[in-house]
Each structure stands twice: as structure tokens, then as C-alpha cells.
Design an enzyme around this catalytic site. Structure first.
Site, PDB file in Angstrom:
ATOM      1  N   GLY A  13      46.194  67.574  57.105  1.00  0.00           N
ATOM      2  CA  GLY A  13      45.732  66.324  56.512  1.00  0.00           C
ATOM      3  C   GLY A  13      46.905  65.379  56.369  1.00  0.00           C
ATOM      4  O   GLY A  13      47.805  65.352  57.206  1.00  0.00           O
ATOM      5  N   CYS A  14      46.939  64.637  55.307  1.00  0.00           N
ATOM      6  CA  CYS A  14      48.016  63.683  55.061  1.00  0.00           C
ATOM      7  C   CYS A  14      49.363  64.404  54.984  1.00  0.00           C
ATOM      8  O   CYS A  14      49.511  65.373  54.245  1.00  0.00           O
ATOM      9  CB  CYS A  14      47.750  62.951  53.750  1.00  0.00           C
ATOM     10  N   PHE A  15      50.340  63.911  55.731  1.00  0.00           N
ATOM     11  CA  PHE A  15      51.636  64.615  55.742  1.00  0.00           C
ATOM     12  C   PHE A  15      52.380  64.511  54.427  1.00  0.00           C
ATOM     13  O   PHE A  15      53.245  65.333  54.136  1.00  0.00           O
ATOM     14  CB  PHE A  15      52.522  64.220  56.914  1.00  0.00           C
ATOM     15  N   TRP A  16      52.044  63.550  53.591  1.00  0.00           N
ATOM     16  CA  TRP A  16      52.705  63.453  52.287  1.00  0.00           C
ATOM     17  C   TRP A  16      52.439  64.718  51.463  1.00  0.00           C
ATOM     18  O   TRP A  16      53.322  65.210  50.767  1.00  0.00           O
ATOM     19  CB  TRP A  16      52.206  62.249  51.506  1.00  0.00           C
ATOM     20  N   CYS A  17      51.207  65.221  51.526  1.00  0.00           N
ATOM     21  CA  CYS A  17      50.835  66.432  50.767  1.00  0.00           C
ATOM     22  C   CYS A  17      51.567  67.652  51.300  1.00  0.00           C
ATOM     23  O   CYS A  17      52.142  68.425  50.531  1.00  0.00           O
ATOM     24  CB  CYS A  17      49.335  66.677  50.872  1.00  0.00           C
TER      25      CYS A  17
END
Length: 179
Positions: A13-17
Site C-alpha cells: 500500500g502506501c510506502f509511508w506506512c
């Protein structure tokens, strides 16, 4: 540098997570947010990736010391801190750029990825749909996306989406975290 240094590239999913999760894991030396798996020519931008038209996934490249933490343990942490049963989706993030994917660099990594998926599949209500593919060209994401959680902890997305993932990490894998 140790001969036990290894690199694996994953998208959850979102790479920030995913970046925030692996920055807390003992034995992880570096986590770089980026893009791979696409077919558009040239270096993709965040805006292009978000369109879903390039075929790239948001990923992190995790550099770790295999003498401290095994690839299998890295992949178990990855698989249990996102939902590997939703195709092209993580929460409100929808599109192929948010697919669950493990990009391997050699046959051993491929075999380990497939073994971890097989081992974990019975624990999920729905089948795991995580893609296992060879790593192509990896592009570092723009500077604003590196260390995103560390630099933006009070931002709404971090509070609502990333903090619960970090809580899950600490609960499930507390013995694998940096002190």
C-alpha cells in the site's frame, strides 16, 4: 559492511506506512521509499504513480543484516502489518500502485517469499493475493517521501493510518524491534 547485508523490496500500500514499520525493526539499516514494477518509460514521479497509469507500485527497499534478522522474519513482519488479502487496495488507497507485492532479487528470496505466504495463508479469512515478482528498476521516491512518518508524526494521515500499523507491529513483533 557486513557480508550478511541483504536487500528486499516490498509494497504494502502506501510506502509511508511500510517505511515507518521497517524503520523500527532491529537489524534494518536503511529503508528507502520508491517505485518499481511499472512499464512507463523514464523516471516516474509521485504524481504519475498516483494516477495508476504507469504500472509502478509504491514500495520500500529494505536493507538489513541477515545475521540479526532473517529474510523470513522481515517478510512475516511485512505480511502481518498490512492486509495481504486485498487486491490493489490498502484501506482507502485503491489502485495497482497500492498492490501487495514482494520483489525478489534471486531464487532464494523468491522461495522464501512463497514459503512465508504459504505458511501465513491459513491464518487469514481470505486468500493472500500478494504478488511475488522479480525486481526490475527501482526508483527512489522524491525527498519529501523519505522518512515521511519521522518528519510528519502529527499529520492526520500519520495519526489515523500509520499509528495503528505501528501499534500492531509493536504488539505482534515487539521482540524484533530496536530498543
Amino acid at each position: 559492511m557486513s557480508k550478511n547485508i541483504e536487500v528486499i523490496t516490498v509494497g504494502g500500500g502506501c510506502f509511508w506506512c511500510t517505511e515507518a514499520v521497517f524503520q523500527e525493526v532491529n537489524g534494518v539499516h536503511k529503508v528507502v521509499s520508491g517505485y518499481t514494477g511499472g512499464n512507463a518509460p523514464g523516471r516516474p514521479t509521485y504524481r504519475e504513480i498516483c494516477s495508476g497509469l504507469t504500472g509502478h507500485a509504491e514500495v520500500v527497499q529494505v536493507t538489513f543484516d541477515a545475521a540479526v534478522i532473517s529474510l523470513a522474519d522481515i517478510l512475516v513482519i511485512f505480511m502481518t502489518t498490512h492486509d495481504p488479502t486485498t487486491l490493489n487496495r490498502q484501506g482507502a488507497d485503491v489502485g495497482t500502485q497500492y498492490r501487495s507485492v514482494i520483489y525478489y532479487q534471486n531464487d532464494r528470496q523468491k522461495e522464501t517469499a512463497n514459503a512465508v505466504i504459504k505458511e501465513l495463508n491459513p491464518y487469514y479469512e481470505n486468500a493472500i493475493v500478494t504478488e511475488v515478482s522479480p525486481l526490475g528498476i527501482f526508483y527512489d521516491a522524491e525527498k519529501a517521501h523519505q522518512d515521511y512518518y519521522i518528519n510528519n508524526k502529527s499529520q492526520g494521515y500519520c495519526q489515523v493510518v500509520i499509528n495503528p500499523k505501528l501499534s500492531k507491529l509493536r504488539k505482534l513483533h515487539g521482540d524484533k524491534l530496536k530498543v
